[in-house]
Design a protein around this motif. Structure first.
Motif, mmCIF file in Angstrom:
data_model
loop_
_atom_site.group_PDB
_atom_site.id
_atom_site.type_symbol
_atom_site.label_atom_id
_atom_site.label_comp_id
_atom_site.label_asym_id
_atom_site.label_seq_id
_atom_site.Cartn_x
_atom_site.Cartn_y
_atom_site.Cartn_z
ATOM 1 N N GLY B 131 0.848 -1.203 0.000
ATOM 2 C CA GLY B 131 0.000 0.000 0.000
ATOM 3 C C GLY B 131 0.868 1.232 0.000
ATOM 4 O O GLY B 131 1.307 1.667 1.055
ATOM 5 N N THR B 132 1.146 1.835 -1.179
ATOM 6 C CA THR B 132 2.287 2.725 -1.183
ATOM 7 C C THR B 132 2.496 3.487 -2.492
ATOM 8 O O THR B 132 1.781 3.282 -3.469
ATOM 9 N N THR B 133 3.501 4.357 -2.485
ATOM 10 C CA THR B 133 4.042 4.955 -3.704
ATOM 11 C C THR B 133 5.525 4.624 -3.755
ATOM 12 O O THR B 133 6.246 4.858 -2.781
ATOM 13 N N PHE B 134 5.949 4.064 -4.877
ATOM 14 C CA PHE B 134 7.355 3.651 -4.944
ATOM 15 C C PHE B 134 7.832 3.707 -6.388
ATOM 16 O O PHE B 134 7.033 3.735 -7.335
ATOM 17 N N THR B 135 9.162 3.715 -6.547
ATOM 18 C CA THR B 135 9.769 3.764 -7.874
ATOM 19 C C THR B 135 10.635 2.531 -8.075
ATOM 20 O O THR B 135 11.375 2.134 -7.168
ATOM 21 N N VAL B 136 10.488 1.944 -9.251
ATOM 22 C CA VAL B 136 11.308 0.786 -9.604
ATOM 23 C C VAL B 136 12.145 1.155 -10.813
ATOM 24 O O VAL B 136 11.631 1.693 -11.793
ATOM 25 N N GLU B 137 13.434 0.876 -10.748
ATOM 26 C CA GLU B 137 14.333 1.260 -11.838
ATOM 27 C C GLU B 137 15.262 0.087 -12.160
ATOM 28 O O GLU B 137 15.845 -0.517 -11.249
ATOM 29 N N LEU B 138 15.372 -0.230 -13.442
ATOM 30 C CA LEU B 138 16.308 -1.266 -13.875
ATOM 31 C C LEU B 138 17.645 -0.606 -14.193
ATOM 32 O O LEU B 138 17.721 0.294 -15.027
ATOM 33 N N VAL B 139 18.700 -1.065 -13.517
ATOM 34 C CA VAL B 139 20.049 -0.519 -13.739
ATOM 35 C C VAL B 139 20.944 -1.703 -14.080
ATOM 36 O O VAL B 139 21.429 -2.415 -13.203
ATOM 37 N N GLY B 140 21.167 -1.900 -15.375
ATOM 38 C CA GLY B 140 21.929 -3.076 -15.798
ATOM 39 C C GLY B 140 21.198 -4.340 -15.369
ATOM 40 O O GLY B 140 20.018 -4.520 -15.641
ATOM 41 N N GLN B 141 21.925 -5.216 -14.656
ATOM 42 C CA GLN B 141 21.320 -6.458 -14.160
ATOM 43 C C GLN B 141 20.555 -6.241 -12.854
ATOM 44 O O GLN B 141 19.841 -7.131 -12.390
ATOM 45 N N ASP B 142 20.739 -5.064 -12.279
ATOM 46 C CA ASP B 142 20.180 -4.821 -10.945
ATOM 47 C C ASP B 142 18.826 -4.117 -11.012
ATOM 48 O O ASP B 142 18.421 -3.604 -12.063
ATOM 49 N N THR B 143 18.177 -4.079 -9.852
ATOM 50 C CA THR B 143 16.914 -3.364 -9.715
ATOM 51 C C THR B 143 17.045 -2.429 -8.518
ATOM 52 O O THR B 143 17.464 -2.857 -7.436
ATOM 53 N N VAL B 144 16.675 -1.166 -8.742
ATOM 54 C CA VAL B 144 16.702 -0.202 -7.650
ATOM 55 C C VAL B 144 15.257 0.117 -7.275
ATOM 56 O O VAL B 144 14.446 0.451 -8.136
ATOM 57 N N VAL B 145 14.946 -0.018 -5.983
ATOM 58 C CA VAL B 145 13.601 0.263 -5.498
ATOM 59 C C VAL B 145 13.688 1.394 -4.474
ATOM 60 O O VAL B 145 14.511 1.333 -3.555
ATOM 61 N N ALA B 146 12.858 2.414 -4.668
ATOM 62 C CA ALA B 146 12.816 3.541 -3.728
ATOM 63 C C ALA B 146 11.374 3.728 -3.284
ATOM 64 O O ALA B 146 10.459 3.727 -4.107
ATOM 65 N N VAL B 147 11.152 3.882 -1.983
ATOM 66 C CA VAL B 147 9.800 3.997 -1.444
ATOM 67 C C VAL B 147 9.556 5.425 -0.975
ATOM 68 O O VAL B 147 10.358 5.994 -0.231
ATOM 69 N N ASP B 148 8.436 5.996 -1.444
ATOM 70 C CA ASP B 148 8.044 7.344 -1.006
ATOM 71 C C ASP B 148 7.032 7.283 0.131
ATOM 72 O O ASP B 148 7.130 8.000 1.115
ATOM 73 N N THR B 164 10.787 0.805 3.763
ATOM 74 C CA THR B 164 9.847 1.781 4.329
ATOM 75 C C THR B 164 10.116 3.153 3.712
ATOM 76 O O THR B 164 11.112 3.322 2.988
ATOM 77 N N PRO B 165 9.248 4.156 3.967
ATOM 78 C CA PRO B 165 9.398 5.464 3.312
ATOM 79 C C PRO B 165 10.796 6.053 3.485
ATOM 80 O O PRO B 165 11.374 6.028 4.572
ATOM 81 N N GLY B 166 11.323 6.559 2.374
ATOM 82 C CA GLY B 166 12.647 7.165 2.379
ATOM 83 C C GLY B 166 13.762 6.180 2.063
ATOM 84 O O GLY B 166 14.892 6.567 1.795
ATOM 85 N N GLU B 167 13.463 4.891 2.092
ATOM 86 C CA GLU B 167 14.503 3.895 1.824
ATOM 87 C C GLU B 167 14.643 3.649 0.328
ATOM 88 O O GLU B 167 13.653 3.635 -0.415
ATOM 89 N N ARG B 168 15.870 3.470 -0.093
ATOM 90 C CA ARG B 168 16.168 3.187 -1.496
ATOM 91 C C ARG B 168 17.255 2.123 -1.498
ATOM 92 O O ARG B 168 18.279 2.285 -0.819
ATOM 93 N N GLN B 169 17.050 1.037 -2.204
ATOM 94 C CA GLN B 169 18.029 -0.049 -2.173
ATOM 95 C C GLN B 169 18.184 -0.685 -3.544
ATOM 96 O O GLN B 169 17.221 -0.789 -4.305
#
Lengths: 178, 359
Positions: B131-148, B164-169
């Motif tokens: 239940g959220t707003t988040f961004t998913v980004e493909l960077v090469g073989q990796d995936t970056v997920v950031a939660v707003d 959780t909010p503010g986390e990006r991994q």
């Protein structure tokens, strides 16, 4: 007449935006505690807990007394456990399910002696019908009062005492050396 | 309250689990989903014909986009089935909506789903929406997920992490598995060692499956189904997992496979509180299931080395006498029997021990 939300808020507080989640947070440990004591295995506990709260969510309209929330959830939990144990016995009877052999080897929290004790306890109680083993587990493993057990199992006090005594006699025989 | 009641109550308290926030969230979400399904089932229970009609209508509806295309800035997921060139819809059912990201990046805003699970597959990661707003980004073989806002659970190869909010991994795909040499046990004369090592099988490798599969099956009591999976991947070299693996092997009718795992705990994790229990169980398996009294006698002796005054010491001594008796070593059996009767004159196995010791 108060609404169901008013009752739940009175019981569990009203600061949370979602009263149902607040109810889940307040009572999940209690419901899970009943389930694990009766079943003696972790595998089905999550299933029983979710089913209990699913039925609770549907039945909140019938709740009238805030003080009854705990007993009401216990009644739902016990009904689900009885259903599950009966289904399991039928499946075992027709060799459609493997008989559960109690083992506590993988349990992290208990010490060696406790695991051995628990394994022996469940080896004994699983010989009995759900209507006998559930009251016994509520009394001796969960520490519920006899009148509360009568209420959640829908039996008379005399019936509950009789069923507990049947299992307890076997337990005392098995643990006679303790 | 009797002594026995007090003992049971205190012992049973050990079974109770600590519930963290994530587990409680799962209970609430699971209960809502079940309640919704039950409600839906009742509504559909008017009759088989009506159910068929409803299913047909629902099937048609699921194939029809009911939500306008997302805004340029983000993808908005309501209770319908979204349509957007930035992803493919892999599954759209009342219980689950699974999307696959095809563009390098997208931001999702997800409405509360009332029982439906929303997942976004992106590279190696599966992002499960809580239940959220988040961004998913493909960077090469990796995936970056950031939660707003809200929370998401990201799973890669069976390993999950909640953001959780503010986390990006950044999440990388798991490395290609390289076979490890099987761990060898330094006890030479136990011929029952199975082809499965502590962490890797010697048998032809089965397709890799998430390790939690066999554990989940085991915890549900489905030992027969858990065993093949366990045999393929092996347990990690850690007492809890080794003991669970031993449970799976024994209770699925493969006692021989339990031997190295029990021995590993008994011999190499001697400071663990469960080492003596593992040794005792090893002795029972060797004596009762595998007919190896020599190995059993050694295992029961190990129990007393680990916990000479522990709760298993008396039974271990008795079983050691039994194993030696069955081995035909009458002098040694007699010696153990005498020791038992001296230490535990009223022990519950005293009569049997006299028999094994020829007393």
């Amino acid at each position: 007449m108060r609404t169901r939300l008013a009752i739940v808020r009175e019981v569990v507080g009203h600061r949370e935006p979602d009263d149902f989640e607040r109810l889940v947070r307040s009572y999940t440990p209690y419901v899970a505690s009943i389930a694990i004591k009766v079943l003696g295995r972790e595998g089905d506990v999550d299933d029983v807990v979710q089913q209990t709260f699913a039925e609770a969510l549907e039945g909140m309209d019938r709740l009238r007394e805030p003080a009854a929330v705990r007993g009401w959830l216990a009644t739902i939990t016990v009904r689900i456990l009885m259903r599950q144990l009966r289904r399991q016995r039928v499946l075992e009877t027709f060799a459609l399910a493997e008989r559960w052999t109690p083992t506590m080897l993988g349990t992290q929290v208990a010490g060696g002696e406790e695991r051995v004790t628990l394994a022996r306890v469940y080896q004994v109680v699983e010989r009995f019908s759900p209507s006998e083993r559930v009251p016994w587990a509520l009394r001796y493993l969960q520490g519920e009062r006899l009148d509360a057990i009568a209420e959640v199992t829908g039996c008379s006090l005399a019936t509950v005492k009789r069923r507990i005594a049947v299992v307890q006699a076997a337990i005392e025989e098995a643990f006679g050396d303790v | 309250m009797s002594e026995l009641e007090r003992k049971f109550l205190a012992t049973a308290r050990n079974l109770e689990r600590v519930w963290d926030d994530e587990a409680l969230d799962q209970v609430a979400a699971g209960a809502r989903a079940r309640a919704k399904r039950r409600s839906r089932t009742r509504r559909l229970g008017l009759g088989a014909a009506a159910a068929v009609v409803v299913a047909v209508i629902a099937g048609v509806a699921l194939r029809t986009p009911v939500v306008p295309a997302a805004t340029e800035a983000s993808v908005y997921i309501d209770l319908g089935v979204p349509s957007d060139p930035r992803f493919n819809v892999l599954e759209a059912s009342p219980d689950a909506l699974v999307l696959e990201l095809v563009e390098p990046k997208a931001t999702f805003r997800v409405q509360r789903q009332e029982g439906r699970t929303v997942r976004v597959k992106a590279g190696p990661a599966i992002v499960e929406v809580i239940g959220t707003t988040f961004t998913v980004e493909l960077v090469g073989q990796d995936t970056v997920v950031a939660v707003d806002e809200g929370r998401v659970k990201v799973s890669v190869a069976g390993v999950s992490k909640v953001l959780t909010p503010g986390e990006r991994q950044r999440f990388s795909p798991p490395p290609v598995a390289t076979p490890e040499p099987p761990a060898s046990e330094p006890v030479p004369d136990e011929p029952q060692a199975p082809p499965v090592g502590v962490a890797a099988p010697a048998s032809p490798p089965a397709p890799a499956r998430p390790q939690e599969n066999w554990r989940a099956l085991a915890r549900r009591g489905e030992f027969a189904r858990a065993y093949p999976v366990l045999s393929a991947v092996g347990p990690s070299d850690e007492p809890t997992e080794l003991l669970l693996a031993a449970d799976v092997a024994r209770l699925s009718g493969h006692p021989r496979a339990a031997v190295p795992w029990l021995r590993r705990v008994a011999m190499h994790f001697t400071r663990d509180a469960r080492a003596a229990l593992a040794a005792f169980t090893l002795g029972r398996v060797l004596l009762d299931d595998l007919g190896d009294p020599r190995g059993a006698a050694r295992a029961f002796a190990q129990v007393r080395v680990l916990e000479p005054k522990g709760p298993l010491a008396a039974d271990a001594l008795a079983r050691e006498a039994e194993a030696l008796h069955r081995l035909g070593e009458t002098a040694a059996a007699r010696e153990r029997a005498l020791e038992y009767l001296e230490r535990y004159p009223d022990g519950r196995k005293a009569a049997a021990v006299r028999g094994w010791g020829g007393l």
